[in-house]
Scaffold this active site. Structure first.
Site: not given
Lengths: 95, 486
Positions: B78, B153, B177
């Site tokens: 990420k 997210s 998330s």
């Protein structure tokens, strides 16, 4: 709590955020709605409740007072917007 | 079986037995990214050259027989984790030019374990969002239906693993998330106990809630990746020093006598009835595996979203004050004085949702309001945590839906922050309490994936993974792949 345009401008200034004047009413609506959501907390009494800052109530770890960081100034300054002679440059602060 | 259909565990086994090389596997996934990511937009940076160099190194180690469990297996990070020499944007214009001078602990642990990094994954700006629509780099599409969101997210992480552009990815979870995008994309996602995985080099959003974890195809893969990610870190002041656990060791344990708690609040109004049916079927499967079901109550759970939207913005407004246009990141053109430099760099560098949260946090922490908002929210946080404590006296695991709905349409909630916030209604309380939580594939509603959430007591990750793995031995939801990405 409902926030009006003046209040939003004041908060934006405190947070050092430049907000376009045309966007202020939209923020006022959104932020007021969020605060209304948040205020649902007031429905419950918390007088005798200890505030919780850490999920496991852990406290800050201490360490020996010795230097652990190495000097990486050149590396850090390589990604800065504006530097000179090892210093970070900003617009003139004192007239 | 094609390489992209293989799990982390299968890829590792194939590398160990020399059925294929790390360079072959890496090139295979790089080709898939090149072919499919124009549709999905799940990557911010693709690091092909470095990946192939890492793969060559891994092959050398494999040839010598000096490899670790996951040596030579590719994964993607990420874009919230700092990577030395590779852009770390955090999904923001503010950091579009930011090249970190060091690796996050998670990244260096993955490197040390011989994992090959394919690239950096798209995400909601500063991890603030539930749809991956707040990214400066544009929304990510859900591979199950490209007109829909992948969740957020960690939306890029979920979309990329779902389409098998990478066999696994890292994510972070502040309010859901990891779990919510895993649910919306038919994946296994694990948010560990707060403090188990180092936050060093992971760009901070809400420091008392942020926690990193794996997004994978299977529970076994999540266990393998968690083994790599966890560990005490001197550089993170809230890192916990715990005995080492091998998370794969107990995967095969029987679930006979497992006590499952179903909180009535997680099945109340607001839950889509077709999602509810899928969850009920999954619970029935657990009964067949020998579990007993108890109805429980988490009476303060309705207060979790309100308390979260004080605590997270307050911590975010403090954390994001470091982005001031002086030392790194975006700087506005021609600032006329220092205040103008701050205000315009931040005003131009941050997107609307980030600004909203900074302003809510600034307001909640401003003179005269602290007690009414932040202190109150911290007290409510205690009530929520106490609810879980009482529940875990009676049950071993809490189950329910991860998300009240399946993936929604792109743009459907983007003008309405409150509706977006309520996507995380079942996940947020877990972060407030600091507990470990998982989402695993449980079936489909209207052809879209549904996630089952598992919440355990502190440090029960091995048990949660065991519970998830046993379900995946008797179901095949987790092996299903979206059409068009074969």
């Amino acid at each position: 709590m409902t926030l009006d345009a003046d209040k939003v401008k004041k908060i934006a200034q405190l947070a050092r955020l430049d907000i376009d004047a045309s966007a202020i009413p939209g923020y006022a609506t959104n932020l007021s709605n969020i605060l209304q959501l948040v205020e649902q907390m007031n429905a419950v009494s918390t007088e005798q409740v200890e505030p919780m800052a850490h999920p496991l109530d852990a406290t800050q770890r201490l360490r020996e007072d010795v230097v652990t960081e190495t000097n990486q100034r050149d590396q850090f300054q390589a990604i800065a917007p504006q530097v000179d002679a090892g210093l970070y440059l900003v617009p003139k602060v004192i007239e | 079986m094609s390489l992209y259909r293989k799990s982390l565990a299968e890829l590792a086994a194939g590398l160990h037995t020399k059925q294929f090389s790390s360079v072959e596997v890496t090139q295979h996934f790089l080709d898939r990214i090149a072919k499919h990511d124009k549709t999905l937009n799940s990557f911010v940076s693709i690091t092909a050259e470095q990946a192939l160099a890492q793969a060559k190194q891994a092959d050398a180690q494999l040839a010598k027989g000096s490899m670790a469990a996951l040596t030579g297996v590719p994964l993607a990070q990420k874009d919230i984790f700092c990577t030395q020499g590779v852009k770390t944007s955090c999904g923001s214009k503010m950091l579009d030019n930011f090249i970190a001078p060091y690796d996050a602990t998670v990244v260096s642990k993955c490197k040390q374990a011989g994992l090959v990094m394919l690239g950096k994954l798209n995400m909601d700006e500063f991890a603030m969002g539930s749809s991956n629509e707040t990214s400066y780099y544009g929304p990510v599409k859900n591979p199950w239906d490209t007109t829909r969101v992948p969740g957020g997210s960690s939306g890029g992480s979920a979309a990329a693993v779902a389409a098998r552009l990478t066999p696994a990815a890292t994510g972070t979870d502040t309010g859901g998330s990891i779990r919510q995008p895993a649910a919306l994309c038919n994946l296994t996602g694990l948010k560990p106990t707060y403090g188990l995985v180092s936050r060093w080099g992971m760009i901070a959003f809400a420091s008392s809630l942020d926690q990193a974890g794996p997004i994978t195809q299977t529970a076994e893969d999540a266990a393998l990746l968690l083994n790599t990610m966890v560990g005490f870190d001197d550089k993170d002041s809230t890192s916990l020093n715990r005995p080492t656990v091998n998370y794969t060791a107990s995967l095969k344990d029987s679930l006979q006598g497992l006590r499952i708690g179903l909180p009535k609040e997680y099945f109340a109004a607001g839950l889509n009835s077709d999602v509810a049916k899928v969850i009920e079927t999954a619970i029935a499967e657990y009964k067949k595996l020998g579990a007993t079901i108890t109805d429980i109550s988490l009476p303060n759970s309705h207060l979790s979203v309100p308390a979260y939207y004080v605590i997270a913005p307050a911590e975010c407004s403090s954390n994001l004050s470091r982005f001031d246009g002086v030392r790194f990141g975006y700087r506005c053109n021609d600032p006329k004085d220092l205040n103008d430099l701050y205000q315009r760099s931040r005003g131009e560098g941050f997107g609307a949702e980030v600004k909203r949260r900074i302003m809510i946090g600034t307001y909640a922490l401003s003179a005269g309001y602290y007690d009414a908002y932040y202190l109150k929210a911290q007290k409510v946080r205690r009530l929520i945590s106490d609810d879980f404590k009482r529940a875990f006296e009676k049950v071993d695991v809490i189950m329910g839906p991860t998300s009240p709905n399946t993936a929604f349409k792109l743009g459907e909630h983007s003008d309405d922050p409150i509706t977006m916030y309520l996507c995380d209604i079942y996940t947020i309380a877990v972060n407030l309490a600091g507990l470990p939580g998982m989402s695993i594939p449980a079936g489909f509603a209207h052809n879209l994936p549904v996630g089952l959430q598992l919440v355990g007591n502190y440090f029960s990750e091995a048990k949660l993974l065991n519970i998830a793995h046993q379900y995946q031995q008797v179901t095949n939801w987790h092996t299903q792949m979206p059409k068009g990405f074969e």
